[in-house]
Design an enzyme around this catalytic site. Structure first.
Site, mmCIF file in Angstrom:
data_model
loop_
_atom_site.group_PDB
_atom_site.id
_atom_site.type_symbol
_atom_site.label_atom_id
_atom_site.label_comp_id
_atom_site.label_asym_id
_atom_site.label_seq_id
_atom_site.Cartn_x
_atom_site.Cartn_y
_atom_site.Cartn_z
ATOM 1 N N PHE A 134 0.866 -1.185 0.000
ATOM 2 C CA PHE A 134 0.000 0.000 0.000
ATOM 3 C C PHE A 134 0.895 1.225 0.000
ATOM 4 O O PHE A 134 1.595 1.477 0.992
ATOM 5 C CB PHE A 134 -0.860 -0.067 1.256
ATOM 6 C CG PHE A 134 -1.842 1.051 1.472
ATOM 7 C CD1 PHE A 134 -3.143 0.961 0.986
ATOM 8 C CD2 PHE A 134 -1.487 2.169 2.210
ATOM 9 C CE1 PHE A 134 -4.072 1.971 1.233
ATOM 10 C CE2 PHE A 134 -2.414 3.184 2.455
ATOM 11 C CZ PHE A 134 -3.714 3.081 1.963
ATOM 12 N N SER A 143 2.987 12.445 7.431
ATOM 13 C CA SER A 143 1.777 12.797 8.181
ATOM 14 C C SER A 143 0.794 13.596 7.336
ATOM 15 O O SER A 143 -0.401 13.613 7.633
ATOM 16 C CB SER A 143 2.158 13.616 9.426
ATOM 17 O OG SER A 143 2.996 12.857 10.264
ATOM 18 N N ILE A 168 7.450 1.603 2.431
ATOM 19 C CA ILE A 168 6.290 0.796 2.070
ATOM 20 C C ILE A 168 6.501 -0.663 2.495
ATOM 21 O O ILE A 168 7.372 -1.376 1.951
ATOM 22 C CB ILE A 168 5.994 0.896 0.552
ATOM 23 C CG1 ILE A 168 5.873 2.373 0.154
ATOM 24 C CG2 ILE A 168 4.735 0.099 0.204
ATOM 25 C CD1 ILE A 168 4.859 3.201 0.954
ATOM 26 N N LEU A 249 -6.604 3.143 6.186
ATOM 27 C CA LEU A 249 -5.725 3.308 7.356
ATOM 28 C C LEU A 249 -6.494 3.090 8.652
ATOM 29 O O LEU A 249 -5.972 2.529 9.615
ATOM 30 C CB LEU A 249 -5.078 4.690 7.351
ATOM 31 C CG LEU A 249 -3.980 4.891 6.299
ATOM 32 C CD1 LEU A 249 -3.576 6.356 6.214
ATOM 33 C CD2 LEU A 249 -2.768 4.027 6.607
ATOM 34 N N ARG A 253 -5.290 0.625 11.555
ATOM 35 C CA ARG A 253 -5.107 1.142 12.923
ATOM 36 C C ARG A 253 -5.889 0.303 13.921
ATOM 37 O O ARG A 253 -5.440 0.088 15.047
ATOM 38 C CB ARG A 253 -5.584 2.596 13.000
ATOM 39 C CG ARG A 253 -4.658 3.548 12.333
ATOM 40 C CD ARG A 253 -5.276 4.913 12.120
ATOM 41 N NE ARG A 253 -4.339 5.731 11.365
ATOM 42 C CZ ARG A 253 -4.673 6.821 10.679
ATOM 43 N NH1 ARG A 253 -5.928 7.229 10.657
ATOM 44 N NH2 ARG A 253 -3.761 7.499 10.019
ATOM 45 N N GLU A 373 0.934 4.496 10.539
ATOM 46 C CA GLU A 373 -0.532 4.532 10.703
ATOM 47 C C GLU A 373 -0.954 5.741 11.538
ATOM 48 O O GLU A 373 -1.864 5.654 12.362
ATOM 49 C CB GLU A 373 -1.036 3.247 11.383
ATOM 50 C CG GLU A 373 -0.633 1.975 10.681
ATOM 51 C CD GLU A 373 -1.402 1.757 9.410
ATOM 52 O OE1 GLU A 373 -2.396 2.472 9.174
ATOM 53 O OE2 GLU A 373 -0.985 0.894 8.635
ATOM 54 N N THR A 375 1.173 9.095 13.441
ATOM 55 C CA THR A 375 2.045 9.195 14.619
ATOM 56 C C THR A 375 1.182 9.495 15.860
ATOM 57 O O THR A 375 0.023 9.921 15.737
ATOM 58 C CB THR A 375 3.069 10.342 14.449
ATOM 59 O OG1 THR A 375 2.345 11.576 14.395
ATOM 60 C CG2 THR A 375 3.898 10.178 13.176
ATOM 61 N N PHE A 393 -3.809 21.089 13.102
ATOM 62 C CA PHE A 393 -2.815 20.424 12.256
ATOM 63 C C PHE A 393 -1.914 21.419 11.533
ATOM 64 O O PHE A 393 -0.799 21.093 11.163
ATOM 65 C CB PHE A 393 -3.514 19.537 11.215
ATOM 66 C CG PHE A 393 -4.006 18.244 11.792
ATOM 67 C CD1 PHE A 393 -3.170 17.145 11.828
ATOM 68 C CD2 PHE A 393 -5.285 18.132 12.304
ATOM 69 C CE1 PHE A 393 -3.601 15.939 12.365
ATOM 70 C CE2 PHE A 393 -5.734 16.935 12.838
ATOM 71 C CZ PHE A 393 -4.886 15.830 12.873
HETATM 72 P P1 FAD Z 1 6.602 13.240 9.527
HETATM 73 O O1 FAD Z 1 5.235 13.387 8.983
HETATM 74 O O2 FAD Z 1 7.708 14.005 8.877
HETATM 75 O O3 FAD Z 1 6.580 13.570 11.075
HETATM 76 C C1 FAD Z 1 7.759 13.860 11.823
HETATM 77 C C2 FAD Z 1 7.329 14.328 13.202
HETATM 78 O O4 FAD Z 1 6.518 15.487 13.064
HETATM 79 C C3 FAD Z 1 6.457 13.304 13.943
HETATM 80 O O5 FAD Z 1 6.747 13.337 15.317
HETATM 81 C C4 FAD Z 1 5.060 13.824 13.723
HETATM 82 O O6 FAD Z 1 4.144 13.429 14.714
HETATM 83 C C5 FAD Z 1 5.295 15.310 13.755
HETATM 84 N N1 FAD Z 1 4.229 16.040 13.072
HETATM 85 C C6 FAD Z 1 3.809 15.903 11.787
HETATM 86 N N2 FAD Z 1 2.780 16.731 11.537
HETATM 87 C C7 FAD Z 1 2.554 17.405 12.691
HETATM 88 C C8 FAD Z 1 1.613 18.404 13.080
HETATM 89 N N3 FAD Z 1 0.692 18.870 12.226
HETATM 90 N N4 FAD Z 1 1.684 18.889 14.334
HETATM 91 C C9 FAD Z 1 2.585 18.405 15.226
HETATM 92 N N5 FAD Z 1 3.495 17.460 14.915
HETATM 93 C C10 FAD Z 1 3.477 16.976 13.675
HETATM 94 N N6 FAD Z 1 3.520 4.222 4.700
HETATM 95 C C11 FAD Z 1 2.753 3.711 3.700
HETATM 96 O O7 FAD Z 1 2.141 4.439 2.925
HETATM 97 N N7 FAD Z 1 2.652 2.358 3.528
HETATM 98 C C12 FAD Z 1 3.305 1.473 4.324
HETATM 99 O O8 FAD Z 1 3.188 0.252 4.131
HETATM 100 C C13 FAD Z 1 4.134 1.989 5.382
HETATM 101 N N8 FAD Z 1 4.876 1.146 6.161
HETATM 102 C C14 FAD Z 1 5.770 1.682 7.070
HETATM 103 C C15 FAD Z 1 6.659 0.828 7.735
HETATM 104 C C16 FAD Z 1 7.588 1.345 8.623
HETATM 105 C C17 FAD Z 1 8.556 0.432 9.290
HETATM 106 C C18 FAD Z 1 7.622 2.731 8.885
HETATM 107 C C19 FAD Z 1 8.606 3.292 9.865
HETATM 108 C C20 FAD Z 1 6.766 3.573 8.223
HETATM 109 C C21 FAD Z 1 5.843 3.071 7.294
HETATM 110 N N9 FAD Z 1 5.016 3.913 6.550
HETATM 111 C C22 FAD Z 1 4.216 3.400 5.537
HETATM 112 C C23 FAD Z 1 5.148 5.369 6.677
HETATM 113 C C24 FAD Z 1 4.447 5.956 7.869
HETATM 114 O O9 FAD Z 1 3.068 5.923 7.699
HETATM 115 C C25 FAD Z 1 5.003 7.371 8.074
HETATM 116 O O10 FAD Z 1 6.324 7.228 8.536
HETATM 117 C C26 FAD Z 1 4.177 8.175 9.042
HETATM 118 O O11 FAD Z 1 2.956 8.557 8.446
HETATM 119 C C27 FAD Z 1 4.897 9.451 9.510
HETATM 120 O O12 FAD Z 1 5.391 10.161 8.436
HETATM 121 P P2 FAD Z 1 6.925 10.647 8.421
HETATM 122 O O13 FAD Z 1 7.784 9.508 8.777
HETATM 123 O O14 FAD Z 1 7.140 11.310 7.112
HETATM 124 O O15 FAD Z 1 7.016 11.691 9.581
#
Ligand code: FAD
Length: 394
Positions: A134, A143, A168, A249, A253, A373, A375, A393
């Site tokens: 996915f 996020s 992914i 999602l 979750r 899924e 943070t 947000f």
């Molecule tokens: P960011 O969005 O850059 O966030 C960084 C920090 O900023 C976090 O602490 C966050 O909470 C904070 N933050 C962000 N926005 C705000 C806000 N508005 N206010 C305050 N704080 C904020 N994705 C898929 O699509 N498919 C998958 O199969 C999938 N598998 C995964 C498997 C693993 C092992 C991992 C680690 C991730 C996977 N993901 C997948 C991705 C995952 O969904 C994202 O890592 C997650 O959505 C967070 O995005 P980011 O890592 O870019 O962090």
């Protein structure tokens, strides 16, 4: 298989019916015999025999578990949750395989797909013969997926897909990818649409992400789309805008609400067992008040987390579960589970840092579960919005 008195403290089985207990026990037995003996090695070696495991999970009815028809098992959400819990008690990576396959890839096709797409993919995916992934997250958009840059452009009747997805799960081993991309379709808010992409389509590649310290027994990949040409029929016809991926999602979750409690239970059981046999200052570590207060406090959180999960499971089976309730459960289960894993690690002392015990493995895995899924912060903002009526947000 571990046997503990922990669930009895909350009389948890009294909240389940005989069928649910039977399903839970069959998954627990499978996990104990086929997964638990190998999981530390798979984690250490960063590999997972995912195809073999997927077939076995398919045989158990754990893939697309609460979807109806098209070869899917059609069981209750509660049974699905209990399955996630037992699988994650072994390792979050195994539960991730099941979540992504069933709740993200299969659910998207089942919920938003055409008859042709459903017939082509769902029976094989339910059997574990075909693996799905996915693709929503991108290197610069996690996020906030609405900013995604991956796009699908019309070329005659075809779609041509370009862009990159990141993090992914199952990416490099998938037979099919459900991919979310910007389009210029005006009928869709933001133009975001889903595409069912067979991974043998020219221009598709999925390099694996290595050097992970978390979810090592799970394949995580980048997806690269370089002029991937797809027929018009590849688009999911019923998903318009971010509602498509966000609905899926929510399903995944839900599984994590149960799953993370499985990891927490396993850590606590391991810590209790260890404390009973470890002698410090001439008596078992379990006999010290500081150990018992830690254990008691953790047991409360494990018990409360189970009760919340079961309650949300019943709401889901009645069709009443709201996204804010899912956020509440996901935030609680993951945050408490990682705190429990870290506290259990202290009870195991130095032994706690090795793969001889499950605790550090769970703790490291839960770093990912806390982040993917949605943070913890994103779920706090979702709950905050529901309670205050203010959107924080942006
Ligand atoms: P960011 O969005 O850059 O966030 C960084 C920090 O900023 C976090 O602490 C966050 O909470 C904070 N933050 C962000 N926005 C705000 C806000 N508005 N206010 C305050 N704080 C904020 N994705 C898929 O699509 N498919 C998958 O199969 C999938 N598998 C995964 C498997 C693993 C092992 C991992 C680690 C991730 C996977 N993901 C997948 C991705 C995952 O969904 C994202 O890592 C997650 O959505 C967070 O995005 P980011 O890592 O870019 O962090």
């Amino acid at each position: 298989s571990r046997t503990s008195t922990l669930p009895q403290l909350f009389a948890l089985d009294s909240l389940l019916d005989a069928d649910e207990i039977a399903i839970r026990d069959s998954v627990r037995d499978f996990a104990a015999s086929k997964l638990r003996p190998h999981i530390a090695d798979w984690f250490e070696e960063a590999r997972l025999p995912a195809r073999d495991i997927a077939r076995e999970l398919g045989g158990l009815g754990a893939l697309g578990m609460h979807l109806e028809g098209y070869g899917c098992p059609g069981m209750s959400a509660m049974s699905y949750g209990l399955t996630c819990l037992e699988l994650e008690a072994v390792d979050s990576g195994i539960r991730s395989l099941v979540s992504v396959q069933g709740s993200l890839a299969m659910f998207s096709i089942h919920h938003w797909g055409s008859e042709e797409q459903k017939n082509e993919w769902l029976p094989r995916m339910a059997a574990g013969e075909a693996i799905g992934c996915f693709g929503l997250t991108e290197p610069d958009f996690g996020s906030n997926p609405s900013g995604m840059r991956t796009h699908a452009k019309r070329d005659g009747d075809d779609w041509v897909l370009n862009g990159t997805k990141m993090w992914i799960t199952n990416g490099s081993i998938a037979d099919v990818a459900v991919v979310w991309a910007q389009t210029d379709l005006a009928d869709s808010p933001g133009g975001i649409r889903g595409f069912v992409v067979p991974t043998d389509t020219p221009g598709f590649s999925a390099p694996e992400i290595t050097k992970k310290m978390s979810l090592r027994a799970s394949v995580t990949s980048e997806l690269v789309f370089d002029d991937v040409r797809l027929p018009a029929s590849a688009m999911l016809p019923k998903a318009e805008g971010l509602r498509g991926p966000l609905t899926a999602l929510g399903e995944a979750r839900f599984g994590i609400i149960f799953g993370a409690m499985g990891a927490a239970r396993d850590c606590l059981e391991a810590a209790i067992e260890y404390a009973q046999s470890r002698q410090v200052f001439d008596k078992p570590l379990a006999g010290y008040q500081t150990t018992q207060t830690k254990i008691a406090d953790m047991a409360l959180e494990v018990g409360k987390g189970h009760l919340l999960a079961y309650h949300l499971g019943r709401l889901k089976d009645r069709g009443e579960l709201t996204p804010e309730q899912v956020s509440t459960g996901k935030l609680n289960s993951t945050r408490e589970a990682i705190a429990i894993a870290r506290e259990c690690r202290t009870i195991l002392g130095a032994n706690g840092i090795t793969l001889e015990y499950p605790v550090i493995r769970h703790a490291n895995n839960l770093e990912s579960v806390l982040t993917y899924e949605g943070t913890s912060e994103v779920h706090q903002l979702t709950i905050g919005r529901a309670l205050t009526g203010s959107e924080a947000f942006r």
